[in-house]
Write a protein that holds these residues in place. Structure first.
Motif, PDB file in Angstrom:
ATOM      1  N   ALA A 215      -8.356   6.897  -1.930  1.00  0.00           N
ATOM      2  CA  ALA A 215      -8.609   5.972  -3.034  1.00  0.00           C
ATOM      3  C   ALA A 215      -7.411   5.063  -3.252  1.00  0.00           C
ATOM      4  N   VAL A 216      -7.274   4.062  -2.414  1.00  0.00           N
ATOM      5  CA  VAL A 216      -6.206   3.081  -2.558  1.00  0.00           C
ATOM      6  C   VAL A 216      -6.838   1.705  -2.561  1.00  0.00           C
ATOM      7  N   SER A 217      -6.098   0.731  -3.097  1.00  0.00           N
ATOM      8  CA  SER A 217      -6.629  -0.624  -3.210  1.00  0.00           C
ATOM      9  C   SER A 217      -6.315  -1.411  -1.955  1.00  0.00           C
ATOM     10  N   THR A 218      -7.227  -1.354  -0.959  1.00  0.00           N
ATOM     11  CA  THR A 218      -7.072  -2.124   0.267  1.00  0.00           C
ATOM     12  C   THR A 218      -8.425  -2.522   0.775  1.00  0.00           C
ATOM     13  N   THR A 219      -8.491  -3.583   1.532  1.00  0.00           N
ATOM     14  CA  THR A 219      -9.783  -4.120   1.953  1.00  0.00           C
ATOM     15  C   THR A 219     -10.513  -3.219   2.922  1.00  0.00           C
ATOM     16  N   VAL A 220      -9.827  -2.239   3.560  1.00  0.00           N
ATOM     17  CA  VAL A 220     -10.500  -1.420   4.554  1.00  0.00           C
ATOM     18  C   VAL A 220     -11.208  -0.239   3.929  1.00  0.00           C
ATOM     19  N   PHE A 221     -10.986   0.057   2.655  1.00  0.00           N
ATOM     20  CA  PHE A 221     -11.644   1.175   1.999  1.00  0.00           C
ATOM     21  C   PHE A 221     -12.726   0.620   1.077  1.00  0.00           C
ATOM     22  N   THR A 222     -13.927   1.112   1.222  1.00  0.00           N
ATOM     23  CA  THR A 222     -15.077   0.527   0.531  1.00  0.00           C
ATOM     24  C   THR A 222     -15.666   1.436  -0.532  1.00  0.00           C
ATOM     25  N   TYR A 317       7.308  -9.493   5.546  1.00  0.00           N
ATOM     26  CA  TYR A 317       6.661  -9.172   4.275  1.00  0.00           C
ATOM     27  C   TYR A 317       7.426  -9.829   3.130  1.00  0.00           C
ATOM     28  N   ALA A 318       6.711 -10.532   2.241  1.00  0.00           N
ATOM     29  CA  ALA A 318       7.350 -11.257   1.145  1.00  0.00           C
ATOM     30  C   ALA A 318       6.989 -10.687  -0.218  1.00  0.00           C
ATOM     31  N   GLY A 319       6.315  -9.532  -0.247  1.00  0.00           N
ATOM     32  CA  GLY A 319       5.937  -8.932  -1.520  1.00  0.00           C
ATOM     33  C   GLY A 319       7.018  -8.020  -2.067  1.00  0.00           C
ATOM     34  N   SER A 320       6.638  -7.249  -3.074  1.00  0.00           N
ATOM     35  CA  SER A 320       7.589  -6.369  -3.756  1.00  0.00           C
ATOM     36  C   SER A 320       7.519  -4.950  -3.190  1.00  0.00           C
ATOM     37  N   GLN A 321       8.571  -4.210  -3.454  1.00  0.00           N
ATOM     38  CA  GLN A 321       8.598  -2.812  -3.032  1.00  0.00           C
ATOM     39  C   GLN A 321       7.600  -1.985  -3.842  1.00  0.00           C
ATOM     40  N   ARG A 322       7.352  -2.402  -5.063  1.00  0.00           N
ATOM     41  CA  ARG A 322       6.417  -1.663  -5.908  1.00  0.00           C
ATOM     42  C   ARG A 322       5.011  -1.672  -5.316  1.00  0.00           C
ATOM     43  N   THR A 323       4.613  -2.799  -4.719  1.00  0.00           N
ATOM     44  CA  THR A 323       3.284  -2.878  -4.101  1.00  0.00           C
ATOM     45  C   THR A 323       3.168  -1.899  -2.938  1.00  0.00           C
ATOM     46  N   VAL A 324       4.221  -1.816  -2.120  1.00  0.00           N
ATOM     47  CA  VAL A 324       4.218  -0.867  -1.002  1.00  0.00           C
ATOM     48  C   VAL A 324       4.177   0.565  -1.515  1.00  0.00           C
ATOM     49  N   ARG A 325       4.970   0.852  -2.547  1.00  0.00           N
ATOM     50  CA  ARG A 325       5.002   2.210  -3.092  1.00  0.00           C
ATOM     51  C   ARG A 325       3.660   2.600  -3.697  1.00  0.00           C
ATOM     52  N   ARG A 326       3.009   1.645  -4.376  1.00  0.00           N
ATOM     53  CA  ARG A 326       1.720   1.941  -4.988  1.00  0.00           C
ATOM     54  C   ARG A 326       0.676   2.267  -3.917  1.00  0.00           C
ATOM     55  N   HIS A 327       0.701   1.539  -2.804  1.00  0.00           N
ATOM     56  CA  HIS A 327      -0.243   1.815  -1.728  1.00  0.00           C
ATOM     57  C   HIS A 327       0.024   3.188  -1.094  1.00  0.00           C
ATOM     58  N   LEU A 328       1.283   3.492  -0.855  1.00  0.00           N
ATOM     59  CA  LEU A 328       1.611   4.770  -0.212  1.00  0.00           C
ATOM     60  C   LEU A 328       1.340   5.950  -1.127  1.00  0.00           C
ATOM     61  N   GLN A 329       1.376   5.751  -2.447  1.00  0.00           N
ATOM     62  CA  GLN A 329       1.039   6.843  -3.361  1.00  0.00           C
ATOM     63  C   GLN A 329      -0.414   7.280  -3.171  1.00  0.00           C
ATOM     64  N   GLY A 330      -1.306   6.282  -2.949  1.00  0.00           N
ATOM     65  CA  GLY A 330      -2.696   6.634  -2.694  1.00  0.00           C
ATOM     66  C   GLY A 330      -2.867   7.370  -1.386  1.00  0.00           C
ATOM     67  N   VAL A 331      -2.113   6.964  -0.347  1.00  0.00           N
ATOM     68  CA  VAL A 331      -2.187   7.661   0.939  1.00  0.00           C
ATOM     69  C   VAL A 331      -1.660   9.079   0.791  1.00  0.00           C
ATOM     70  N   ARG A 332      -0.555   9.229   0.055  1.00  0.00           N
ATOM     71  CA  ARG A 332       0.033  10.558  -0.140  1.00  0.00           C
ATOM     72  C   ARG A 332      -0.907  11.466  -0.932  1.00  0.00           C
ATOM     73  N   ALA A 333      -1.594  10.907  -1.920  1.00  0.00           N
ATOM     74  CA  ALA A 333      -2.497  11.709  -2.746  1.00  0.00           C
ATOM     75  C   ALA A 333      -3.687  12.204  -1.951  1.00  0.00           C
ATOM     76  N   GLY A 334      -4.058  11.524  -0.888  1.00  0.00           N
ATOM     77  CA  GLY A 334      -5.188  11.966  -0.082  1.00  0.00           C
ATOM     78  C   GLY A 334      -4.914  13.237   0.682  1.00  0.00           C
ATOM     79  N   GLY A 335      -3.635  13.503   1.006  1.00  0.00           N
ATOM     80  CA  GLY A 335      -3.289  14.727   1.722  1.00  0.00           C
ATOM     81  C   GLY A 335      -3.744  14.751   3.160  1.00  0.00           C
ATOM     82  N   ARG A 336      -4.054  13.596   3.722  1.00  0.00           N
ATOM     83  CA  ARG A 336      -4.522  13.509   5.096  1.00  0.00           C
ATOM     84  C   ARG A 336      -3.748  12.410   5.811  1.00  0.00           C
TER      85      ARG A 336
END
Length: 474
Positions: A215-222, A317-336
């Protein structure tokens, strides 16, 4: 006046004449020096023109500050009076080719109309609103217009038909092209399932049935898109159920906790699919192009968000570190392990590929367009419509418009059918726009200039002052 940066007062000795006519109201007359003095004037004509110029360019308070800096102090109220007293040349007849367009005084609330002589570029007048009655009254007072260049707004078309029925209306072809691009965007949304690009040679195909979901905010997850679709269907069913019982829009909005505009939109939609968002999901993020690298590094064992941020920043990459961290938190929460990211065209990018001139696309973009049309034959018909319309617009072959309308209608897309119906309602004006050299380019340029004038005035100008600034601007 000023002399070498200092305020200077000129003391003149002039002759005074006495009138011998007893019935004359003026007993004495003072000699005037041509170009230097005027009756009852406290400043020279040249200085008055300088102040008027300041007022046109800078508006009241900034012009007063500049005049003080130049040692010719004057108040902002005096500058306002000078501009309002500037004489206007009355216009008896309208120009032969008239350009009409609206501009925002207060965006979304109050609009006005600018009239332009399309042959000379002269600003003719500024009307206080954009209603058909106001423009009709102006056209009746100023006869003589033969051609009217306008956008596709219905109010201006009605005004010209009412007050100048013999004038030829020309709908701006840029606005028609913009309407076509919006329709193409909606066509792409309906076939967004065709946007994912196939895996390259040597890469295993992604199995959608067994791929882990995170459950992360990215275009590949529907999965979030599925939640939105389900919610949309439930609301659509609830609104139409209450409508069938005779409940009004306001009562439905209060019962379901929705805005009246939202309820009306659901009520006008025959199916839930008609309510699909124009972009088909969330907006893209700056981190999206770097997701394949991030997921690959994550599966290699690197889970430090700060380190991954530095690595992708070196890759552009020209975005913020917070955006990267927020995405990786969702990956980490999945446990896979992080799922494999398939390359996918966005709706915006696919629309751009279809509506761009082939000569403006590089080799890679041309290849991606061919692959998209091969995956989705329905969009190939849309691309053919765009190509034929662009050729008709460039070559000014307006006589081919009826054939194009049949071609667009044959695609079966609701958005293109809606565009066809709108063009048929304004058929003569659209045909003239695709057949003649006239367009609304000069009017649009003046609308951009008006935006600058409004910014300079900081929103303090009333309509009469804004009108004078527009008419007398460079």
């Amino acid at each position: 006046m000023t002399l070498t940066g200092r305020r200077t007062v000129i003391d003149l000795e002039v002759q005074r004449f006495r009138c011998r006519v007893d019935a004359c109201s003026r007993r004495t007359f003072t000699e005037q020096i041509d170009g230097l003095t005027e009756r009852f004037a406290r400043r020279t004509p040249r200085l008055r023109r300088v102040f008027e110029r300041f007022m046109q360019v800078l508006a009241g308070r900034p012009a007063a500050r500049l005049s003080s800096y130049l040692a010719i102090p004057v108040s902002s109220n005096t500058l306002l009076r000078l501009l309002r007293r500037r004489p206007e040349q009355p216009r008896i007849r309208a120009p032969r080719v008239l350009g009409v367009d609206d501009f925002a005084i207060r965006k979304g609330h109050v609009y006005a109309t600018i009239l332009l002589d399309m042959e000379t570029g002269e600003r003719v007048d500024v009307l206080a609103d954009r209603t058909a009655d106001t423009l009709s009254a102006w056209l009746r007072e100023h006869p003589g217009v033969e051609i009217v260049c306008r956008d596709r707004g219905g109010a201006y078309a009605e005004a010209v038909r009412t007050a100048a029925p013999g004038a030829v209306q020309v709908a701006d072809r840029f606005h028609v092209w913009k309407n076509l691009c919006d329709a193409v965007d909606k066509c792409v949304v309906l076939h967004r399932a065709c946007l994912p690009e196939p895996a390259a040679e040597g890469e295993p195909a992604q199995a959608t049935s067994t791929a882990p979901k995170v459950a992360v905010s990215t275009t590949v997850f529907t999965e979030w898109e599925g939640v939105r679709v389900s919610k949309r269907r439930e609301r659509h069913a609830a609104v139409h159920e209450l409508l069938a019982k005779g409940v009004g829009i306001c009562a439905i909005a209060e019962a379901l906790g929705l805005d009246r505009k939202t309820v009306r939109r659901y009520a006008h939609a025959a199916t839930p699919e008609d309510l699909a968002p124009s972009r088909g999901g969330r907006r893209g993020s700056r981190v999206d192009p770097f997701l394949p690298y991030l997921h690959e590094r994550w599966n290699q064992g690197c889970s430090d968000a700060a380190r991954l941020f530095e690595e992708i920043r070196e890759r552009g990459y020209a975005g913020s570190q917070r955006t990267v961290r927020r995405h990786l938190q969702g990956v980490r929460a999945g446990g896979r392990p992080a799922p494999k990211v398939a390359k996918q065209l966005s709706v915006r990018r696919a629309t751009h590929l279809i509506t761009s001139h082939p000569d403006h696309l590089d080799e890679n973009a041309t290849l991606r367009l061919k692959q998209l049309l091969a995956r989705c034959p329905e969009l190939e018909g849309v691309a053919a419509c765009v190509e034929s319309f662009a050729k008709m617009m460039v070559d000014l072959d307006g006589h081919r418009l009826p054939d194009w309308l049949k071609q667009a209608e044959a695609t079966g897309f609701p958005s293109l059918k809606s565009l066809v119906n709108g063009i048929r309602q304004d058929f003569d004006a659209v045909t003239a726009g695709l057949s003649t050299q006239w367009n609304s380019g000069r009017v649009e340029g003046n609308v951009n200039r008006i935006k600058r004038i409004k910014r300079d005035g900081y929103g303090r100008a009333s309509f009469d002052l804004l009108r004078l600034q527009i008419l007398h601007a460079d």
